[in-house]
Scaffold this active site. Structure first.
Site, PDB file in Angstrom:
ATOM      1  N   ASN A  23       0.799  -1.226   0.000  1.00 22.12           N
ATOM      2  CA  ASN A  23       0.000   0.000   0.000  1.00 22.12           C
ATOM      3  C   ASN A  23       0.835   1.281   0.000  1.00 22.12           C
ATOM      4  OD1 ASN A  23      -2.216  -1.596  -0.129  1.00 22.12           O
ATOM      5  ND2 ASN A  23      -2.862  -1.297   1.999  1.00 22.12           N
ATOM      6  N   ARG A  92      -8.835  -2.110  -7.083  1.00 22.00           N
ATOM      7  CA  ARG A  92      -9.480  -0.817  -6.863  1.00 22.00           C
ATOM      8  C   ARG A  92      -8.454   0.327  -6.772  1.00 22.00           C
ATOM      9  NH1 ARG A  92     -14.408  -0.859  -5.283  1.00 22.00           N
ATOM     10  NH2 ARG A  92     -14.115   1.221  -4.433  1.00 22.00           N
ATOM     11  N   CYS A 116     -17.047  -4.384  -4.104  1.00 24.60           N
ATOM     12  CA  CYS A 116     -15.909  -4.910  -3.363  1.00 24.60           C
ATOM     13  C   CYS A 116     -16.441  -5.747  -2.215  1.00 24.60           C
ATOM     14  CB  CYS A 116     -15.094  -3.730  -2.836  1.00 24.60           C
ATOM     15  SG  CYS A 116     -13.778  -4.219  -1.753  1.00 24.60           S
ATOM     16  N   ARG A 121     -17.198   1.007  -0.737  1.00 23.51           N
ATOM     17  CA  ARG A 121     -15.955   1.691  -1.105  1.00 23.51           C
ATOM     18  C   ARG A 121     -16.115   2.664  -2.266  1.00 23.51           C
ATOM     19  NH1 ARG A 121     -11.007  -2.422  -0.893  1.00 23.51           N
ATOM     20  NH2 ARG A 121      -9.862  -0.516  -0.448  1.00 23.51           N
ATOM     21  N   PRO A 122     -16.929   3.705  -2.064  1.00 22.48           N
ATOM     22  CA  PRO A 122     -17.092   4.701  -3.122  1.00 22.48           C
ATOM     23  C   PRO A 122     -15.828   5.552  -3.291  1.00 22.48           C
ATOM     24  CG  PRO A 122     -18.235   5.407  -1.137  1.00 22.48           C
ATOM     25  CD  PRO A 122     -17.670   4.039  -0.846  1.00 22.48           C
ATOM     26  N   ILE A 123     -15.776   6.332  -4.383  1.00 17.61           N
ATOM     27  CA  ILE A 123     -14.632   7.237  -4.574  1.00 17.61           C
ATOM     28  C   ILE A 123     -15.111   8.694  -4.623  1.00 17.61           C
ATOM     29  CG2 ILE A 123     -13.078   5.584  -5.687  1.00 17.61           C
ATOM     30  CD1 ILE A 123     -13.987   7.031  -8.376  1.00 17.61           C
ATOM     31  N   ASP A 304      -7.032  -3.491   8.581  1.00 14.95           N
ATOM     32  CA  ASP A 304      -6.345  -4.572   7.866  1.00 14.95           C
ATOM     33  C   ASP A 304      -5.773  -5.640   8.813  1.00 14.95           C
ATOM     34  OD1 ASP A 304      -6.926  -3.442   5.449  1.00 14.95           O
ATOM     35  OD2 ASP A 304      -4.979  -2.496   5.169  1.00 14.95           O
ATOM     36  N   ARG A 396      -2.255 -11.322  -3.756  1.00 18.08           N
ATOM     37  CA  ARG A 396      -2.326  -9.872  -3.981  1.00 18.08           C
ATOM     38  C   ARG A 396      -1.490  -9.126  -2.942  1.00 18.08           C
ATOM     39  NH1 ARG A 396      -7.601  -7.747  -3.150  1.00 18.08           N
ATOM     40  NH2 ARG A 396      -6.311  -5.917  -3.336  1.00 18.08           N
TER      41      ARG A 396
HETATM   42  N1  EPU Z   1     -14.735   6.259   1.571  1.00 22.71           N
HETATM   43  C1  EPU Z   1     -15.800   6.961   1.091  1.00 22.71           C
HETATM   44  N2  EPU Z   1     -15.605   7.734  -0.018  1.00 22.71           N
HETATM   45  C2  EPU Z   1     -14.404   7.829  -0.637  1.00 22.71           C
HETATM   46  C3  EPU Z   1     -13.308   7.108  -0.136  1.00 22.71           C
HETATM   47  C4  EPU Z   1     -13.502   6.318   0.988  1.00 22.71           C
HETATM   48  O1  EPU Z   1     -16.897   6.899   1.628  1.00 22.71           O
HETATM   49  O2  EPU Z   1     -14.309   8.558  -1.646  1.00 22.71           O
HETATM   50  C5  EPU Z   1     -14.908   5.403   2.772  1.00 22.71           C
HETATM   51  C6  EPU Z   1     -14.674   3.922   2.483  1.00 22.71           C
HETATM   52  O3  EPU Z   1     -15.815   3.307   1.916  1.00 22.71           O
HETATM   53  C7  EPU Z   1     -14.297   3.391   3.832  1.00 22.71           C
HETATM   54  C8  EPU Z   1     -13.531   4.566   4.459  1.00 22.71           C
HETATM   55  O4  EPU Z   1     -13.896   5.724   3.694  1.00 22.71           O
HETATM   56  O5  EPU Z   1     -15.447   3.127   4.580  1.00 22.71           O
HETATM   57  C9  EPU Z   1     -12.014   4.449   4.442  1.00 22.71           C
HETATM   58  O6  EPU Z   1     -11.586   4.014   3.156  1.00 22.71           O
HETATM   59  P1  EPU Z   1     -10.216   4.460   2.506  1.00 22.71           P
HETATM   60  O7  EPU Z   1     -10.509   5.342   1.338  1.00 22.71           O
HETATM   61  O8  EPU Z   1      -9.302   4.977   3.539  1.00 22.71           O
HETATM   62  O9  EPU Z   1      -9.679   3.073   1.953  1.00 22.71           O
HETATM   63  P2  EPU Z   1      -8.818   2.883   0.657  1.00 22.71           P
HETATM   64  O10 EPU Z   1      -7.954   4.057   0.455  1.00 22.71           O
HETATM   65  O11 EPU Z   1      -9.685   2.429  -0.466  1.00 22.71           O
HETATM   66  C10 EPU Z   1      -6.735   1.808   1.854  1.00 22.71           C
HETATM   67  C11 EPU Z   1      -5.974   0.521   1.743  1.00 22.71           C
HETATM   68  C12 EPU Z   1      -6.819  -0.614   2.298  1.00 22.71           C
HETATM   69  C13 EPU Z   1      -7.134  -0.307   3.766  1.00 22.71           C
HETATM   70  C14 EPU Z   1      -7.842   1.056   3.864  1.00 22.71           C
HETATM   71  C15 EPU Z   1      -8.095   1.500   5.287  1.00 22.71           C
HETATM   72  C16 EPU Z   1      -4.589   0.924  -0.192  1.00 22.71           C
HETATM   73  C17 EPU Z   1      -4.270   0.617  -1.605  1.00 22.71           C
HETATM   74  N3  EPU Z   1      -5.644   0.289   0.344  1.00 22.71           N
HETATM   75  O12 EPU Z   1      -7.927   1.631   1.087  1.00 22.71           O
HETATM   76  O13 EPU Z   1      -6.037  -1.797   2.231  1.00 22.71           O
HETATM   77  O14 EPU Z   1      -7.970  -1.297   4.301  1.00 22.71           O
HETATM   78  O15 EPU Z   1      -7.029   2.070   3.223  1.00 22.71           O
HETATM   79  O16 EPU Z   1      -6.919   1.546   5.998  1.00 22.71           O
HETATM   80  O17 EPU Z   1      -3.881   1.696   0.440  1.00 22.71           O
HETATM   81  C18 EPU Z   1      -5.660  -4.106   2.017  1.00 22.71           C
HETATM   82  O18 EPU Z   1      -4.450  -3.854   1.883  1.00 22.71           O
HETATM   83  O19 EPU Z   1      -6.083  -5.283   2.200  1.00 22.71           O
HETATM   84  C19 EPU Z   1      -6.626  -3.024   1.982  1.00 22.71           C
HETATM   85  C20 EPU Z   1      -7.934  -3.221   1.766  1.00 22.71           C
END
Ligand code: EPU
Length: 420
Positions: A23, A92, A116, A121-123, A304, A396
């Site tokens: 990550n 993603r 997912c 996990r929206p963006i 995690d 992965r």
């Molecule tokens: N969220 C929103 N809107 C957004 C972005 C996030 O509602 O636009 C919500 C998510 O749905 C979630 C929360 O915010 O409920 C936190 O999500 P975050 O965006 O922090 O997660 P991520 O960036 O998609 C990264 C790691 C994940 C890890 C999470 C939390 C990477 C590539 N992935 O995901 O890692 O679980 O942060 O720490 O950095 C893994 O390695 O197995 C993994 C899933």
């Protein structure tokens, strides 16, 4: 499809070296899009997700070569601004190319990541932030289309701290006109590692690792060499394995400062954890006690590591309540763990784990990366044989997993093609 077969019951002992963090590597590789030139990354783990980001970046026009744990990326001729569905659906985190593509090529077309296993996990927060910097954003035919002649710095307030959202915005803002302040930003060590790399490239980022990151936009950036930080989740997984099997495991080449919450919870559960420089030793010499756990954004206890601690609590002395606050559906491992004799009840975002169970080996199915890690841990402590299928999830994110566990004395092997 390959399977992992484990004959449980061995107490683990010995040393294990930790690989580079997936990550951290993913956003750092995406950051090479920001400017033309030759980047070199060391300590890059050999993982499926890394292959995917390298395939994506080469599909954008970069030249990529890999030798052992080094990846060299020449982004001089990178000119394609589209990240296709076929690659994004595999991972993603491909969304991490959106910010840098927009900053360098002034437009980006990135497939929307789909559903997912661990939550919606929206963006939306990535897109809201980019719009705030002046990008024109459209969602069409399953793609995000973003364009901006030049992004303009602004203040962005994240409703929730988002890791990849903070990374995307931080990268985009490096080349914006003026200053951007990211508030309620995520504070994970991977964000600090990315900021360090961007600053070496000539960016002006301060206070990464705090909830308010300031990025002063610059006119240009330079390519650099960067080393990937150690994987704190891989380290945490081996730490739990040491405690769970009542073993003695020395986790080498990790960053104990990034693991404070995990160390503290393992100690609370009764494990003997000692830290020396870049090494952590876990000695599971006393019975494990039940403790409560609540996942939170960093520096809180990492989501995690939730599934792995659940296995530890399944064999601990009492009742444990595990609360998941980061993702809304991250208990999918529970149904498989129940097949191995655990006693776990779920109520909303809480899991009640009744400890003191003797786990028994069973055929189980991996469902996501960390869920798969929990099945491996359960297999290590279970009586008899555990066969884990769909292990592409493990590939992965865990480098040479069966080799590393074998080195610690586990009876674990990969069976190609799912045969006996
Ligand atoms: N969220 C929103 N809107 C957004 C972005 C996030 O509602 O636009 C919500 C998510 O749905 C979630 C929360 O915010 O409920 C936190 O999500 P975050 O965006 O922090 O997660 P991520 O960036 O998609 C990264 C790691 C994940 C890890 C999470 C939390 C990477 C590539 N992935 O995901 O890692 O679980 O942060 O720490 O950095 C893994 O390695 O197995 C993994 C899933």
């Amino acid at each position: 499809m390959d399977e992992i077969v484990i004959n449980g019951g061995k107490s683990l002992a010995g040393e294990v070296a930790i690989s580079g963090a997936k990550n951290a590597a993913l956003p750092m590789i995406a950051a090479s899009i920001l400017t033309g030139g030759v980047f070199s990354f060391s300590n890059v783990p050999a993982l499926k997700d890394i292959k995917t980001i390298l395939a994506l970046i080469s599909c954008l026009g970069a030249e990529v070569s890999r030798e052992e744990d080094t990846a060299v990326i020449d982004t001089s001729n990178l000119s394609v601004f589209e990240a296709p569905y076929d690659l994004v659906r595999q991972m993603r985190a491909s969304i991490l190319v959106l910010g840098p593509l927009l900053a360098r090529l002034k437009k980006a077309r990135v497939s929307l990541p789909g559903g997912c296993a661990i939550g919606a996990r929206p963006i939306n927060l990535h897109l809201k932030g980019l719009a705030r910097l002046g990008a024109d954003i459209k969602l069409e035919h399953g793609y995000v289309e973003a364009s901006a002649d030049r992004l303009v710095g602004d203040e962005i307030f994240f409703d929730i701290p988002t890791v990849t959202g903070t990374e995307n915005l931080m990268m985009a803002a490096t080349l914006a006109k003026g200053t951007t302040v990211l508030r309620n930003a995520a504070r994970e060590p991977e964000i600090v590692a990315l900021a360090d790399m961007l600053n070496n490239m000539g960016a002006e980022i301060s206070d990464a690792g705090t909830p308010a990151i300031t990025i002063r936009g610059v006119e240009g950036l330079n390519p650099v060499s960067a080393e990937i930080i150690p994987d704190r989740i891989e380290a945490g997984t081996y730490m739990v394995a040491g405690a769970l099997t009542q073993g003695r495991v020395l986790i080498k080449d990790c960053e104990p400062d990034h693991l404070k919450a995990v160390i503290s919870k393992l100690r609370e559960a009764g494990a003997d954890v000692s830290v020396s420089g870049k090494n952590i030793e876990v000695h599971g010499n006393t019975p494990i006690k039940s403790i409560d756990i609540k996942t939170l954004p960093y520096p809180g206890f990492p989501t995690d590591m939730q599934a792995q601690f659940m296995v530890l609590m399944a064999v601990a002395g009492g009742l444990s309540v595990i609360s998941e606050t980061v993702f809304e559906n991250r208990f999918i491992h529970v149904s498989e763990l129940k097949r191995m004799g655990t006693d776990i009840a779920i109520s909303g975002s809480h899991a009640m784990v009744k400890g003191g169970k003797r786990l028994s080996g069973a055929p189980v199915m991996a469902t996501d990366l960390r869920a798969s890690a929990s099945l491996v841990l359960a297999g290590l402590v279970a009586e008899g044989t555990t066969r884990i299928s769909r292990i592409y999830h493990l590939d992965r994110g865990y480098e040479r997993l069966e080799e590393k566990f074998s080195g610690l004395g586990a009876d674990i092997r990969r069976v190609p093609g799912g045969g006996a």
